[in-house]
Design a protein around this motif. Structure first.
Motif, PDB file in Angstrom:
ATOM      1  N   LYS A 126       0.832  -1.204   0.000  1.00  0.00           N
ATOM      2  CA  LYS A 126       0.000   0.000   0.000  1.00  0.00           C
ATOM      3  C   LYS A 126       0.867   1.254   0.000  1.00  0.00           C
ATOM      4  CE  LYS A 126      -3.928   1.940   2.488  1.00  0.00           C
ATOM      5  NZ  LYS A 126      -4.808   1.795   3.659  1.00  0.00           N
ATOM      6  N   GLN A 127       1.942   1.246   0.798  1.00  0.00           N
ATOM      7  CA  GLN A 127       2.853   2.399   0.830  1.00  0.00           C
ATOM      8  C   GLN A 127       3.514   2.623  -0.521  1.00  0.00           C
ATOM      9  OE1 GLN A 127       5.519   1.516   4.044  1.00  0.00           O
ATOM     10  NE2 GLN A 127       4.296   2.634   5.550  1.00  0.00           N
ATOM     11  N   ARG A 128       3.898   1.528  -1.192  1.00  0.00           N
ATOM     12  CA  ARG A 128       4.503   1.647  -2.513  1.00  0.00           C
ATOM     13  C   ARG A 128       3.525   2.272  -3.501  1.00  0.00           C
ATOM     14  NH1 ARG A 128       5.693  -3.661  -3.701  1.00  0.00           N
ATOM     15  NH2 ARG A 128       6.851  -3.838  -1.789  1.00  0.00           N
ATOM     16  N   ALA A 129       2.261   1.829  -3.428  1.00  0.00           N
ATOM     17  CA  ALA A 129       1.245   2.382  -4.328  1.00  0.00           C
ATOM     18  C   ALA A 129       1.003   3.855  -4.031  1.00  0.00           C
ATOM     19  CB  ALA A 129      -0.045   1.588  -4.200  1.00  0.00           C
ATOM     20  N   LEU A 130       0.964   4.216  -2.746  1.00  0.00           N
ATOM     21  CA  LEU A 130       0.763   5.619  -2.376  1.00  0.00           C
ATOM     22  C   LEU A 130       1.952   6.473  -2.795  1.00  0.00           C
ATOM     23  CD1 LEU A 130      -0.839   5.307   1.171  1.00  0.00           C
ATOM     24  CD2 LEU A 130      -1.919   6.128  -0.920  1.00  0.00           C
ATOM     25  N   GLN A 131       3.148   5.937  -2.694  1.00  0.00           N
ATOM     26  CA  GLN A 131       4.329   6.697  -3.093  1.00  0.00           C
ATOM     27  C   GLN A 131       4.315   6.957  -4.597  1.00  0.00           C
ATOM     28  OE1 GLN A 131       8.134   4.812  -2.849  1.00  0.00           O
ATOM     29  NE2 GLN A 131       9.185   6.735  -2.462  1.00  0.00           N
ATOM     30  N   THR A 132       3.806   5.992  -5.355  1.00  0.00           N
ATOM     31  CA  THR A 132       3.710   6.173  -6.803  1.00  0.00           C
ATOM     32  C   THR A 132       2.815   7.360  -7.131  1.00  0.00           C
ATOM     33  OG1 THR A 132       3.996   3.807  -7.111  1.00  0.00           O
ATOM     34  CG2 THR A 132       3.116   5.027  -8.969  1.00  0.00           C
ATOM     35  N   VAL A 133       1.726   7.506  -6.392  1.00  0.00           N
ATOM     36  CA  VAL A 133       0.804   8.615  -6.627  1.00  0.00           C
ATOM     37  C   VAL A 133       1.367   9.920  -6.074  1.00  0.00           C
ATOM     38  CG1 VAL A 133      -1.497   9.497  -6.075  1.00  0.00           C
ATOM     39  CG2 VAL A 133      -1.195   7.093  -6.637  1.00  0.00           C
ATOM     40  N   ALA A 134       1.953   9.869  -4.886  1.00  0.00           N
ATOM     41  CA  ALA A 134       2.441  11.085  -4.230  1.00  0.00           C
ATOM     42  C   ALA A 134       3.700  11.641  -4.890  1.00  0.00           C
ATOM     43  CB  ALA A 134       2.709  10.803  -2.757  1.00  0.00           C
ATOM     44  N   ASN A 135       4.608  10.762  -5.295  1.00  0.00           N
ATOM     45  CA  ASN A 135       5.882  11.184  -5.897  1.00  0.00           C
ATOM     46  C   ASN A 135       6.066  10.511  -7.256  1.00  0.00           C
ATOM     47  OD1 ASN A 135       6.453  12.547  -3.497  1.00  0.00           O
ATOM     48  ND2 ASN A 135       7.427  10.738  -2.623  1.00  0.00           N
TER      49      ASN A 135
END
Length: 139
Positions: free
Chosen positions: A83-92
């Motif tokens: 989930k963190q990896r997916a969120l990082q893709t969107v955020a950065n």
């Protein structure tokens, strides 16, 4: 370490090992579930032996509860990381793009190495380093 965990388990005995059971089972489970390419089969066998020893020592029911708890924790950690990896893709998106470029470059290099090992006479084309071009920002 695994031998040490097994020795400690036997030394502590059935009653005194229960508080430490999750701590002992976590690395054993990780080793059993790992799917690395360069995994040592002796470690996997040793962890399996220690798990069997623990089953006999504390009983199947208590072992099953502890083992399922360890499995649940591992799956939760894996889900959180995903989930963190997916969120990082969107955020950065710039970091994600760099990671993707690096992954594709590594994949191409691996393919070339594989071709060279299968057909030694054939030389795969290698990316020539253009120092100034590589320093330029990629848009």
């Amino acid at each position: 370490i695994f031998k040490f965990l097994g020795a400690i388990s036997v030394d502590l005995g059935k009653d005194r090992i229960r508080p430490y059971l999750l701590t002992i089972l976590t690395p054993l489970y990780r080793e059993l579930n790992s799917n690395y390419a360069e995994q040592d089969p002796t470690l996997k066998n040793l962890s399996q032996e220690i798990i069997e020893l623990l089953k006999k020592l504390i009983g199947l029911e208590a072992f099953s509860l502890a083992f399922s708890s360890v499995q649940k924790q591992a799956n939760q950690k894996r889900a959180v990381r995903k989930k963190q990896r997916a969120l990082q893709t969107v955020a950065n998106p710039d970091i994600a793009a760099r990671r993707k470029l690096k992954r594709h470059k590594n994949k191409a290099e691996t393919r070339k190495r594989k071709i060279e090992s299968l057909r030694p006479m054939h030389k795969a084309k290698r990316h020539r380093s253009h120092a100034l071009k590589d320093l330029a920002m990629v848009e």
